[in-house]
Design an enzyme around this catalytic site. Sequence first.
Site, PDB file in Angstrom:
ATOM      1  N   HIS A  19       0.839  -1.204   0.000  1.00  0.00           N
ATOM      2  CA  HIS A  19       0.000   0.000   0.000  1.00  0.00           C
ATOM      3  C   HIS A  19       0.868   1.246   0.000  1.00  0.00           C
ATOM      4  CE1 HIS A  19       0.958  -0.758   4.245  1.00  0.00           C
ATOM      5  NE2 HIS A  19       0.821   0.536   4.436  1.00  0.00           N
ATOM      6  N   HIS A  50       0.805   5.574   1.461  1.00  0.00           N
ATOM      7  CA  HIS A  50       0.134   6.668   2.175  1.00  0.00           C
ATOM      8  C   HIS A  50       0.367   7.933   1.364  1.00  0.00           C
ATOM      9  CE1 HIS A  50       0.151   3.692   5.274  1.00  0.00           C
ATOM     10  NE2 HIS A  50       1.458   3.730   5.408  1.00  0.00           N
ATOM     11  N   HIS A  82       4.815   0.186  -0.247  1.00  0.00           N
ATOM     12  CA  HIS A  82       5.672  -0.531   0.704  1.00  0.00           C
ATOM     13  C   HIS A  82       4.921  -1.693   1.337  1.00  0.00           C
ATOM     14  CE1 HIS A  82       3.520   2.484   3.084  1.00  0.00           C
ATOM     15  NE2 HIS A  82       3.708   1.724   4.161  1.00  0.00           N
TER      16      HIS A  82
END
Length: 366
Positions: free
Chosen positions: A82, A84, A127
């Site tokens: 995913h 951020h 990551h």
Amino acid sequence: MLSNFLLVATAASIASALSPLFLDTPPSQSQPYAIKRFAPAKAVAVGQQIYRFPVTGASSDGKFSLLSTSAPGSSSLGVLPHQHYLHFENFFCLEGRFQLWTSKDDSENGRLMTAGDYGAVPPNTTHTFQLLDPFSEMVGAIAPGGFEDLFFFLANSNYTAATWSPYAPSNSSDSSSGGSSSEIISSLQSYDVWAQLDYSPRRDFINGSAPSTSGWHSSSNTLPNSDHTPYFVAKDYGPKYLHTSSFYQIIQPFVTPAQAGAKNFTEGTITISKLPSNATIESTTLPDHTAFEVLSGELIVEMEGETLSLVIGDVVFVPGGTEFKYYSNAAFTKFLYVAAGTDTLDQRLIAQAKTWGYPVFPTSWP
Ligand SMILES: *[C@@H]1O[C@H](CO)[C@@H](O)[C@H](O)[C@H]1NC(C)=O
Ligand SMILES: *[C@@H]1O[C@H](CO)[C@@H](O)[C@H](O)[C@H]1NC(C)=O
Ligand SMILES: *[C@@H]1O[C@H](CO)[C@@H](O)[C@H](O)[C@H]1NC(C)=O
Ligand SMILES: *[C@@H]1O[C@H](CO)[C@@H](O)[C@H](O)[C@H]1NC(C)=O
Ligand SMILES: *[C@@H]1O[C@H](CO)[C@@H](O)[C@H](O)[C@H]1NC(C)=O
Ligand SMILES: *[C@@H]1O[C@H](CO)[C@@H](O)[C@H](O)[C@H]1NC(C)=O
């Protein structure tokens, strides 16, 4: 009878030796406090991974969160890949081993993280990680604060352990843990988790690194001149500075203002020598919040009229504007710092330090 009295007296004096600044859970607003490693904080279980939150968004006025993840090894990824968009995530290995992967701008990297190693995951970096050893503990610093809300949402259960055990020993076949299903992870965007389900981490590790040519644990690591590049710093292979006062301090930054950019934080380690018996210790007051987590030795922090003794995994939170002193009576004490802003302890020390080539301090006073 006498020995009973002695036992009772000993137990009572040990209990009273712990300063009231030590809390079991982080406070809901910023204040001076400390928290012991594996204290019965608001821990939650995500699969077999136990997440603890020594510093939260609430306890740091939203500046940063400091997390700990303890778990057994697993044959699967600890989380699905995913990104951020808003949070800068920092991985540090306190115990055991894990693999960490980052992918950004067509640069795909994996590293085998052993104790003391650091990995930077700036915003918009794909990551994931995988826990390897029977007991590993990752320490995560995330700026801005508040990211722990994700783990309260994902939790399978609250975790309690009367013995303060890092995680619950069990022969669960669900060792994959934390590997939330693809349906769940795709629904996490309100927590700033953007699933990258078509990312497949490279497995071509040689000597702890993919690609093998990175010089991981064999040549020095530098910090990028950019706030959006993922990077790794192997223990003692990054930049080092020697600060000399009444004791020696070796500052090893992982994140300086140049790498943090708008996220406005710093992180790294400081190694300090034993305080000489005749030394005077200057007090420090910083404009913004700072947390220390001990990595080795024993750190003494004085604040609010209290003297705190901190050992490995213990965390102390010093709010901005709070006067404090820190030193050690142990020969070789090392702690992780996470600080908000740019006028931070590490930046003040580095400004008065010289570059230094070693993880240890000199053998004599200057
Ligand atoms: C991160 O990615 C999102 C979505 O593509 C984009 O809106 C945002 O500007 C990016 N942030 C940075 C810092 O590049
Ligand atoms: C954990 O405990 C809190 C109350 O402290 C409760 O609201 C929450 O639902 C619990 N979480 C789980 C996953 O059981
Ligand atoms: C796990 O399995 C081993 C080997 O079968 C057994 O000895 C041990 O007691 C089990 N542990 C638990 C916590 O069930
Ligand atoms: C792996 O490490 C060994 C020992 O340092 C070295 O001889 C070898 O060349 C390394 N392999 C690669 C691919 O770097
Ligand atoms: C402390 O004592 C040592 C050895 O006697 C001496 O070299 C040093 O200058 C003293 N330091 C201070 C701050 O008085
Ligand atoms: C960075 O943090 C400092 C100290 O908290 C604050 O004064 C400053 O406004 C912040 N800068 C940005 C760009 O957020």
